[in-house]
Design an enzyme around this catalytic site. Sequence first.
Site, PDB file in Angstrom:
ATOM      1  N   SER A  75     -17.688  -5.787  -3.418  1.00  0.00           N
ATOM      2  CA  SER A  75     -19.031  -6.360  -3.501  1.00  0.00           C
ATOM      3  C   SER A  75     -19.669  -6.470  -2.119  1.00  0.00           C
ATOM      4  O   SER A  75     -20.843  -6.813  -2.010  1.00  0.00           O
ATOM      5  CB  SER A  75     -18.966  -7.742  -4.160  1.00  0.00           C
ATOM      6  N   ARG A  81       0.845  -1.205   0.000  1.00  0.00           N
ATOM      7  CA  ARG A  81       0.000   0.000   0.000  1.00  0.00           C
ATOM      8  C   ARG A  81       0.879   1.252   0.000  1.00  0.00           C
ATOM      9  O   ARG A  81       0.615   2.210  -0.728  1.00  0.00           O
ATOM     10  CB  ARG A  81      -0.944  -0.023   1.209  1.00  0.00           C
ATOM     11  N   ASP A 141      -6.713  -6.154  -6.258  1.00  0.00           N
ATOM     12  CA  ASP A 141      -6.352  -7.053  -5.154  1.00  0.00           C
ATOM     13  C   ASP A 141      -7.495  -8.038  -4.909  1.00  0.00           C
ATOM     14  O   ASP A 141      -8.153  -7.997  -3.862  1.00  0.00           O
ATOM     15  CB  ASP A 141      -6.049  -6.218  -3.893  1.00  0.00           C
ATOM     16  N   PHE A 157     -11.600  -4.245  -5.377  1.00  0.00           N
ATOM     17  CA  PHE A 157     -11.512  -5.204  -4.272  1.00  0.00           C
ATOM     18  C   PHE A 157     -10.901  -4.481  -3.059  1.00  0.00           C
ATOM     19  O   PHE A 157      -9.907  -4.915  -2.476  1.00  0.00           O
ATOM     20  CB  PHE A 157     -10.663  -6.433  -4.662  1.00  0.00           C
ATOM     21  N   CYS A 163      -3.322 -13.689  -4.517  1.00  0.00           N
ATOM     22  CA  CYS A 163      -2.979 -14.346  -3.253  1.00  0.00           C
ATOM     23  C   CYS A 163      -3.293 -15.840  -3.336  1.00  0.00           C
ATOM     24  O   CYS A 163      -3.368 -16.518  -2.316  1.00  0.00           O
ATOM     25  CB  CYS A 163      -3.707 -13.684  -2.086  1.00  0.00           C
TER      26      CYS A 163
HETATM   27  N1  SAH Z   1      -7.450  -4.737  -0.899  1.00  0.00           N
HETATM   28  C1  SAH Z   1      -7.932  -5.165   0.401  1.00  0.00           C
HETATM   29  C2  SAH Z   1      -8.152  -6.655   0.483  1.00  0.00           C
HETATM   30  C3  SAH Z   1      -9.079  -7.224  -0.540  1.00  0.00           C
HETATM   31  S1  SAH Z   1      -9.679  -8.815  -0.176  1.00  0.00           S
HETATM   32  C4  SAH Z   1      -6.982  -4.664   1.484  1.00  0.00           C
HETATM   33  O1  SAH Z   1      -5.852  -4.254   1.171  1.00  0.00           O
HETATM   34  O2  SAH Z   1      -7.359  -4.684   2.652  1.00  0.00           O
HETATM   35  C5  SAH Z   1     -10.758  -9.114  -1.485  1.00  0.00           C
HETATM   36  C6  SAH Z   1     -12.041  -8.313  -1.465  1.00  0.00           C
HETATM   37  O3  SAH Z   1     -12.709  -8.571  -2.704  1.00  0.00           O
HETATM   38  C7  SAH Z   1     -13.045  -8.663  -0.389  1.00  0.00           C
HETATM   39  O4  SAH Z   1     -13.333  -7.489   0.347  1.00  0.00           O
HETATM   40  C8  SAH Z   1     -14.312  -9.131  -1.133  1.00  0.00           C
HETATM   41  O5  SAH Z   1     -15.518  -8.643  -0.557  1.00  0.00           O
HETATM   42  C9  SAH Z   1     -14.121  -8.513  -2.493  1.00  0.00           C
HETATM   43  N2  SAH Z   1     -14.727  -9.185  -3.653  1.00  0.00           N
HETATM   44  C10 SAH Z   1     -14.785 -10.505  -3.923  1.00  0.00           C
HETATM   45  N3  SAH Z   1     -15.317 -10.719  -5.141  1.00  0.00           N
HETATM   46  C11 SAH Z   1     -15.599  -9.498  -5.667  1.00  0.00           C
HETATM   47  C12 SAH Z   1     -16.132  -9.042  -6.911  1.00  0.00           C
HETATM   48  N4  SAH Z   1     -16.487  -9.915  -7.870  1.00  0.00           N
HETATM   49  N5  SAH Z   1     -16.265  -7.716  -7.110  1.00  0.00           N
HETATM   50  C13 SAH Z   1     -15.890  -6.824  -6.145  1.00  0.00           C
HETATM   51  N6  SAH Z   1     -15.373  -7.203  -4.968  1.00  0.00           N
HETATM   52  C14 SAH Z   1     -15.232  -8.508  -4.726  1.00  0.00           C
END
Ligand code: SAH
Length: 402
Positions: free
Chosen positions: A258, A219, A305, A236, A345
């Site tokens: 989402s 980050r 992510d 995400f 990941c």
């Molecule tokens: N970038 C964040 C971690 C992301 S974890 C950080 O640094 O803290 C992945 C995230 O993707 C989760 O919050 C989950 O709710 C979301 N997610 C999963 N599938 C998704 C989709 N199709 N569209 C949008 N978000 C999604």
Amino acid sequence: MTGSQAVGRSAAGETRQHTVVVSAKGAGRWTAGHPWIYRTDVYAEPRDEAGLMAVTDRRGRHLGQALYSPKSEIRLRLLTRGTEHVDAAWWNARIAAALARRGTIAATAYRVVHAEGDGLPSLVVDRYGPYVVAQLLSAGVERLRDDIVDGIRTALAPEGILLRNDVAIRRHEGLPLEVVPAFGTVPELVEVLEHGVRYLAAPWSGQKTGAFLDQRENRALVAAHTAPGGRALDLFTYHGSFALQLARRAADVVAVDSSADALARGRDNAALNSLTNITWREANAFDLLRQFERQGERFDTIVLDPPAFAKSKESLPRARAGYKEINLRAMRLLNPGGVLFTCSCSYHVHRAAFADMLADAARDSGRRLQLVTWVGAGADHPELLNVPETGYLKGALLAPVD
Ligand code: SAH
């Protein structure tokens, strides 16, 4: 060979030391630095009690002491090659040593013990300021829970310890999925200070142990590459940890997830930092990327992510297609001079395969993308070279040169 017994503590509390015998192949894994021995390499099986086990080869030569899981394919996890007493003081010393290896970290929340990566298989210990959130991921550590909790208390002196034992892999161990307080109290929300940004983590209900601590340094890296006054997109976003860092430099940030719950906390996190330039959007990232492409939207910084698309080897082809789709579209949305930070990941998607997918997406996108740098998880999530399973997060920072 028969005669081994279950391991545990007698009613009087003294440890009964029992022995399990393993094959030369099993012993060879330990020699090669991997702590797991599988069911097929265990000769003499104790009946059904998990716990600490002395391990020998067929000639009775001592190989070490290990965590024993009677229901798992991974039957033994090496704790120590010695014969010392593995008690609360032992756990304290090992956890304190892991803490000492961490050095200085620019955050109040970080991982103190990264399981196999720190030589403490199946144990995760995360520190959130004065609180600890731990995970006991095998029947062996579950059995030794009291000593481990004692060890954490002595090493870290927390105000509370929460066990986030609601992790699916515990099913392979025949263990229940549960969230249980182990000591003191841990609040619903804990404020974290990370590279100058404050955010609320949710130890009881949030993902992982409450936040994605493994991306902390990434980050800061992406923020440093974010054009002042530009436009950023954090896909995400979860509770906005990337978005908050980007919002300190970009003119405006679109943060997408989402999950409405995660976004609600994201809004609180923005308010905590007096940031008013983040737009929170509840959407499917795949759909939104398509829409942005149609509308001709452009961004100077994009973060991708996603959750692990490949949960198993079998799902790799589908996962690759998913990764390629979002990366291809994100590449097309990049402004000249911008950056794309993209990661996976999924343990099963190795770095070479991820690089290959990115190259494929770059060719199809019509953009030329420079690989600025490769990154992994932060140094508080150390990877053990001998144990590839300890490395799962890979990220690439890309910059268009056209
Ligand atoms: N970038 C964040 C971690 C992301 S974890 C950080 O640094 O803290 C992945 C995230 O993707 C989760 O919050 C989950 O709710 C979301 N997610 C999963 N599938 C998704 C989709 N199709 N569209 C949008 N978000 C999604």
